[in-house]
Structure formats: C-alpha cells, structure tokens
Design an enzyme around this catalytic site. Structure first.
Site, PDB file in Angstrom:
ATOM      1  N   GLU A 227      38.035  48.470  38.863  1.00  0.00           N
ATOM      2  CA  GLU A 227      37.068  47.393  39.065  1.00  0.00           C
ATOM      3  C   GLU A 227      37.422  46.771  40.394  1.00  0.00           C
ATOM      4  O   GLU A 227      38.465  46.124  40.535  1.00  0.00           O
ATOM      5  CB  GLU A 227      37.144  46.396  37.910  1.00  0.00           C
ATOM      6  CG  GLU A 227      35.911  45.507  37.840  1.00  0.00           C
ATOM      7  CD  GLU A 227      36.107  44.214  38.607  1.00  0.00           C
ATOM      8  OE1 GLU A 227      35.612  44.148  39.768  1.00  0.00           O
ATOM      9  OE2 GLU A 227      36.732  43.293  38.087  1.00  0.00           O
TER      10      GLU A 227
ATOM     11  N   CYS B 229      35.255  38.498  42.033  1.00  0.00           N
ATOM     12  CA  CYS B 229      34.698  39.797  42.449  1.00  0.00           C
ATOM     13  C   CYS B 229      33.176  39.776  42.443  1.00  0.00           C
ATOM     14  O   CYS B 229      32.549  40.479  43.220  1.00  0.00           O
ATOM     15  CB  CYS B 229      35.253  40.920  41.599  1.00  0.00           C
ATOM     16  SG  CYS B 229      35.153  40.581  39.856  1.00  0.00           S
TER      17      CYS B 229
HETATM   18  O1  TXE Z   1      44.644  43.059  46.441  1.00  0.00           O
HETATM   19  P1  TXE Z   1      45.461  44.297  45.902  1.00  0.00           P
HETATM   20  P2  TXE Z   1      45.122  41.910  47.468  1.00  0.00           P
HETATM   21  C1  TXE Z   1      40.075  42.278  47.122  1.00  0.00           C
HETATM   22  C2  TXE Z   1      39.644  41.080  47.956  1.00  0.00           C
HETATM   23  C3  TXE Z   1      40.917  40.666  48.621  1.00  0.00           C
HETATM   24  C4  TXE Z   1      41.571  42.002  48.870  1.00  0.00           C
HETATM   25  C5  TXE Z   1      43.062  41.980  49.061  1.00  0.00           C
HETATM   26  O2  TXE Z   1      38.709  41.503  48.913  1.00  0.00           O
HETATM   27  O3  TXE Z   1      40.689  39.976  49.813  1.00  0.00           O
HETATM   28  O4  TXE Z   1      41.265  42.761  47.727  1.00  0.00           O
HETATM   29  O5  TXE Z   1      43.714  41.352  47.963  1.00  0.00           O
HETATM   30  C6  TXE Z   1      48.684  45.777  43.118  1.00  0.00           C
HETATM   31  N1  TXE Z   1      50.112  50.617  44.045  1.00  0.00           N
HETATM   32  N2  TXE Z   1      40.347  41.921  45.752  1.00  0.00           N
HETATM   33  O6  TXE Z   1      45.843  42.501  48.612  1.00  0.00           O
HETATM   34  O7  TXE Z   1      46.521  44.663  46.881  1.00  0.00           O
HETATM   35  C7  TXE Z   1      49.053  44.354  43.434  1.00  0.00           C
HETATM   36  O8  TXE Z   1      50.447  44.152  43.247  1.00  0.00           O
HETATM   37  C8  TXE Z   1      49.855  50.011  42.874  1.00  0.00           C
HETATM   38  C9  TXE Z   1      39.232  42.015  44.841  1.00  0.00           C
HETATM   39  O9  TXE Z   1      45.847  40.884  46.718  1.00  0.00           O
HETATM   40  O10 TXE Z   1      44.480  45.323  45.503  1.00  0.00           O
HETATM   41  C10 TXE Z   1      48.184  43.586  42.462  1.00  0.00           C
HETATM   42  O11 TXE Z   1      48.776  43.571  41.173  1.00  0.00           O
HETATM   43  N3  TXE Z   1      49.490  48.730  42.786  1.00  0.00           N
HETATM   44  C11 TXE Z   1      39.670  41.952  43.445  1.00  0.00           C
HETATM   45  C12 TXE Z   1      46.907  44.414  42.436  1.00  0.00           C
HETATM   46  O12 TXE Z   1      47.282  45.710  42.944  1.00  0.00           O
HETATM   47  C13 TXE Z   1      49.360  48.026  43.928  1.00  0.00           C
HETATM   48  C14 TXE Z   1      40.778  41.074  43.088  1.00  0.00           C
HETATM   49  C15 TXE Z   1      45.765  43.875  43.285  1.00  0.00           C
HETATM   50  O13 TXE Z   1      46.207  43.704  44.604  1.00  0.00           O
HETATM   51  C16 TXE Z   1      49.608  48.620  45.193  1.00  0.00           C
HETATM   52  C17 TXE Z   1      41.832  41.071  44.093  1.00  0.00           C
HETATM   53  C18 TXE Z   1      50.005  49.974  45.219  1.00  0.00           C
HETATM   54  N4  TXE Z   1      50.250  50.618  46.368  1.00  0.00           N
HETATM   55  C19 TXE Z   1      41.565  41.438  45.372  1.00  0.00           C
HETATM   56  N5  TXE Z   1      49.397  47.688  46.140  1.00  0.00           N
HETATM   57  C20 TXE Z   1      38.584  41.984  42.418  1.00  0.00           C
HETATM   58  N6  TXE Z   1      37.964  43.149  42.227  1.00  0.00           N
HETATM   59  O14 TXE Z   1      38.308  41.009  41.744  1.00  0.00           O
HETATM   60  C21 TXE Z   1      49.034  46.549  45.514  1.00  0.00           C
HETATM   61  N7  TXE Z   1      49.007  46.747  44.170  1.00  0.00           N
END
Ligand code: TXE
Length: 501
Positions: A266, A301
C-alpha cells in the site's frame, strides 16, 4: 501553557516509554545492544533510545514465530477461543486508550485529539472486526462430480512480516496484525523508526490478552537493517507493507532474491478531488478540500493533494478553501485544543519545505502558508499551504509531498477533469462533488483509483477494502478481502469408492 497541555505532559512523564523489542513473549533489548534515537516531533527532544533490531534479532523473532505456527498453539485453537482472545486484546486497547493516544501523539506529532478520537478507536475496530470475522470465512464445495467430493479451504500462510509507516502507526499495524492473526498466522511486526512506541505497547497487551508467546512479535529497528532482514528472510511467507514506492520496489526485489514470499503493497498517492459547479454543498466541499489534505499535517496516503475546480467557480471556491484553511493553526500536539500538529520528523518537514520551494520556483500562485512555523519550539511544524494555478506538468501535480501542501488545478469540462485526475502514476483515491447522479456514476467509472468517493472524502470504514490501483500498490487492507490476503487456498478432493462415474 494551557492546563490540558500541562496535564498531558505530566501524564507522559509518568509513563515508561516503550523501547524494547517483544520477541517470543519477552521484552528484550537488541542482541547486539544497539539502539536508535526516538525523537519527539513536538520539540525535537530525545524521547528514548529504542532497541535497534538487526538481522540477528529478526532471525530470533522469525524462529519464534515459526515455532509458534508449527506447534499450532494459536492456529489450532478453536475459532471461539481465538475470537475471545482477540476481543480481550481490543478490550485492553480500549482500557489503555488514553495511554496509547498519548504515546501516538508524542511519537508522531499528531494532535492528541485525533490520536484519541481516530487512531486508537480505529485500531480497536480493526481487531474486533477480524475477531468477529474469523469464523465467517467459508470455503467452497466444487461442482458436483458423482465420484468425488472436492472443496477449497483457506489455510494460514505461516509467518507474516508486517512493515508499517509512521503516519498512523498503531492503526496501520492493526490493519495488518488483525486479519493476519485472525487467519491463524504468526506475525513479526517492524514499526517505523520514527514511531515504534504503540506497536511495542500493543504487543505487550496482546500477551496480557492471552495471545501465546511467539505469535505476535515486534522488532523495532531501521528499515535498511531490520526491515530488509525481514523482507529477505527465507522463512517469512509474506511481507505486508505500507510505505513509500521506493521501498515497495525494494521489497519485491528482496522477495525475488529470497524465497518468493508474497508481497502486498500500500503505497502513496496524488489523489484528486474534483469540484463541479453543481456541487450540492459548497461549504462542505470547501471544508473537505482543506481538511482532506491538512489532516494529520498532510501525512496521509489518501490526502487529496490535487484540488480540481471547474473554471467557472474557481475564484470563489478557492477563496472559500483559503478562508477555511487560514483558521487552521499549528499547535502543540499534546494540547487538547490543537487540530493541526507537527510533522513526524525533521526530514519530512524538509521534504515539504523543498516541495514548497519548487512550487514557487515553477510559478504556482501561493495563496496561503508557505513555510515553517513555531520554530522557537524546536519542533517540526509547517503551515497549511495552498498553491493555486498549478499546471498538470508541475512537480506539485505529479509527486507526492506527504505534507500540508495543496495544489489547485482548473478544468473546463468533465472530460478534461477525468483526464487530469487520471494523469498520474498513482491510483489510491479520488473524489467528486456533484449533484448530478449520472455524473457521479460516470465519475466512479472514469476515475482510476482503489477508492472513489462522491460528495465526501475518506468516507469508508473497516468494512470496505482499501488499496491502490497502478503504482499505489496492490493487495487490500480492511474487509474480508484482507483475510484472504493472509491465506492460501487449498483444493482437496475425496474420491468416493462406489460413488459413481
Ligand atoms: O517511508 P519508507 P519514509 C511516502 C511519503 C513519504 C515517503 C518517505 O511520500 O514522503 O514515503 O517516507 C521501512 N527494507 N510514504 O522514508 O522508507 C521503514 O523502516 C525494508 C507513504 O518514512 O517507505 C518503515 O517501517 N523496510 C506512506 C517503512 O519501511 C524498509 C507512508 C516505511 O518507510 C526499508 C509512509 C528497506 N530497505 C511514507 N527502508 C503511505 N502509503 O501511507 C525503509 N523501510
């Protein structure tokens, strides 16, 4: 300082802030002793040093989850027994609602009133819904064959890795943990490093409720270490993820590099809200236009970050939205009066400020906000920001900000509105405001999104599936469909001797 704020600060000071992993029924530091700093968005201070799980901790948690699955301590309980335990968990969450809301607000910067009125109750709803649903998912009996009885049954997948974000930490976790446990799986949950506290606390409550040790584990840690180790693990059967598209892509690669575990994603959006001149309630639409992008400081989101307004009403409507939004003032997340709090992290604030700078440089018309506020607190606050006259090729129309920034785009007719609305790589949510029933129907068909709302925004609950089209991901949270996601279908056939043919 208001009395309400002082009271909430005193209540937080009296709490032990969760900072350990919950593995195999025990609270544990990381095996190698590592920690990461959990920073408060309200003032930039250190809340706690939290156990930084790494590959070794993930290994231990997955092994515990596998043992618990294999010996059937959870999945082989009767439906009635599982239901009772999950209801007890929801009861305990409700009994600790104030504590959970305080933890969520201080960890994320969201207003305490939203944490209390939205995040915690919806997380409880999720647990209760799946507690009730778990004995209502029937299998199928195959078409009649005289010599056979064939049927298909749902079976749990095994060990589910759930990786969740920081915008609704507890709520997103329970969207995944609820149905995964209801189907009889074990779970290893990796909360976001910005907001680990409620996940840890709820895993403790699950133990108290009677969820057997090893069935629901929480490993806090960084994405690139704990998250990656979980997604690459050879003994994890599925990763259920909410987060960024960048990490979503990585998770699919990790799956291919390891055991082809199932992946559900998602991801984000650039959701359009379309206002036609025959909108039945302009005041409601203006409130929706503001709050559907400024709620949770825009870190949603389904944020309606593109407002598409018919040119004939554009000036008047945008003026109304600006009027509503100008009353939204950033405040301390722990003050009960605050309706708009801090962004989750300095990094997320910088991202929003960067997009604001780009929109200005690209020539959009700044109508409200446009910068950081409350800097004297040391917290991460950005004012509600509205840009008019955004063009469809502008960065603000194409990229997700995940912050309180609205872009207004004009359109001339219905066909153009749908064309602009669909001109995005995302497809999470879309909405229209119109009094014309036929137009509403046409819109629901024309708009490419997993959720389409007519005359409202975010007008769904746990009973309806939630997920994206296109690059907003695949797989559904919520509803009975979410349970199917955490199950495999097994086809069974009995050959009946003497049964015929
Ligand atoms: O998200 P990440 P970030 C979008 C939104 C935001 C951008 C960056 O645009 O500005 O993403 O946010 C884990 N392997 N959304 O950097 O990195 C991380 O630890 C496995 C939309 O905070 O995607 C966290 O638990 N896991 C969104 C989770 O992924 C990894 C909500 C989300 O972090 C990982 C959040 C890896 N290599 C951000 N790297 C929505 N759909 O609602 C990170 N994580």
């Amino acid at each position: 300082m208001t009395q309400g704020l002082a009271e909430n600060l005193a209540k937080i000071a009296a709490l032990t802030l969760p900072s350990l992993a919950v593995i195999d029924g025990e609270l544990r530091p990381a095996r190698a002793g590592g920690t990461f700093a959990n920073i408060s968005p309200r003032d930039g201070s250190l809340l706690a040093d939290v156990a930084a799980g790494d590959a070794a901790d993930v290994d231990i948690a997955v092994a515990a989850a596998r043992r618990a699955f294999d010996d059937g301590r959870w999945r082989n309980l009767t439906a009635k027994a599982k239901k009772k335990i999950l209801h007890r968990l929801a009861d305990l969450m409700a009994a600790h609602a104030e504590e959970l809301a305080l933890l969520e607000a201080i960890d994320t910067g969201k207003p305490i009133r939203d944490a209390a009125a939205v995040d915690v109750p919806l997380a409880c709803d999720s647990v209760r819904y799946y507690a009730e649903a778990l004995d209502k998912l029937y299998g199928e009996v195959g078409p009649h064959h005289p010599g056979r009885l064939s049927y298909a049954v749902h079976e749990p997948l095994g060990v589910i890795g759930a990786i969740v974000p920081w915008n609704f930490p507890l709520h997103m976790a329970m969207w995944k943990v609820g149905p995964a446990l209801a189907m009889g799986n074990s779970v290893v949950l990796k909360p976001a490093e910005q907001s680990p506290m409620t996940a840890i606390r709820v895993a403790e409550l699950a133990l108290e409720a009677g969820v057997p040790a090893g069935v629901f584990n929480v490993v806090p840690g960084l994405g690139e270490t704990a998250g990656k180790a979980l997604a690459l693990h050879m003994d994890v059967d599925m990763i259920a993820f909410t987060g960024s598209g960048v990490v979503g892509r990585l998770l699919m690669q990790y799956s291919g590099q390891s055991n082809l575990k199932r992946v559900s994603l998602e991801l984000g959006g650039k959701s359009p809200q379309i206002v036609f001149p025959d909108c039945p309630d302009m005041a409601a639409a203006a409130r929706s236009a503001a709050w559907s992008v400024f709620y949770n400081q825009g870190q949603v989101c389904t944020a309606a970050s593109r407002l598409l307004v018919h040119e004939s009403i554009r000036e008047a409507f945008v003026a109304e939205v600006v009027k509503v939004a100008s009353r939204i003032e950033a405040g301390d997340p722990l003050d009960p009066a605050t309706r708009f709090g801090a962004m989750v992290s300095e990094r997320q604030m910088e991202t929003a400020l960067r997009y604001i700078g780009t929109a200005r440089a690209e020539g959009a018309d700044l109508r409200l906000g446009g910068g950081r506020v409350r800097d004297e607190t040391g917290g991460f606050y950005v004012a509600p920001t509205i840009f008019d006259r955004v063009t469809q090729d502008a960065t603000l129309a194409r990229e997700e900000v995940f912050g309180p920034v609205l872009g207004v785009i004009g359109f001339a007719d219905e066909a153009e509105a749908y064309r602009i609305a669909n001109d995005t790589v995302y497809g999470l949510a879309a909405g229209v405001w119109t009094a014309d029933l036929d137009r509403g129907m046409r819109a629901t068909r024309a708009l490419h999104a997993g959720q389409v709302w007519v005359n409202g925004w975010d007008a769904d609950d746990i009973t309806m599936p939630f997920g994206g089209f296109k690059q907003s991901g695949f797989g559904r949270d919520r509803s009975l469909h979410a349970m199917e996601k955490y199950a495999d279908l097994k086809a069974v056939s009995f050959t009946i001797r003497g049964g015929g043919a």
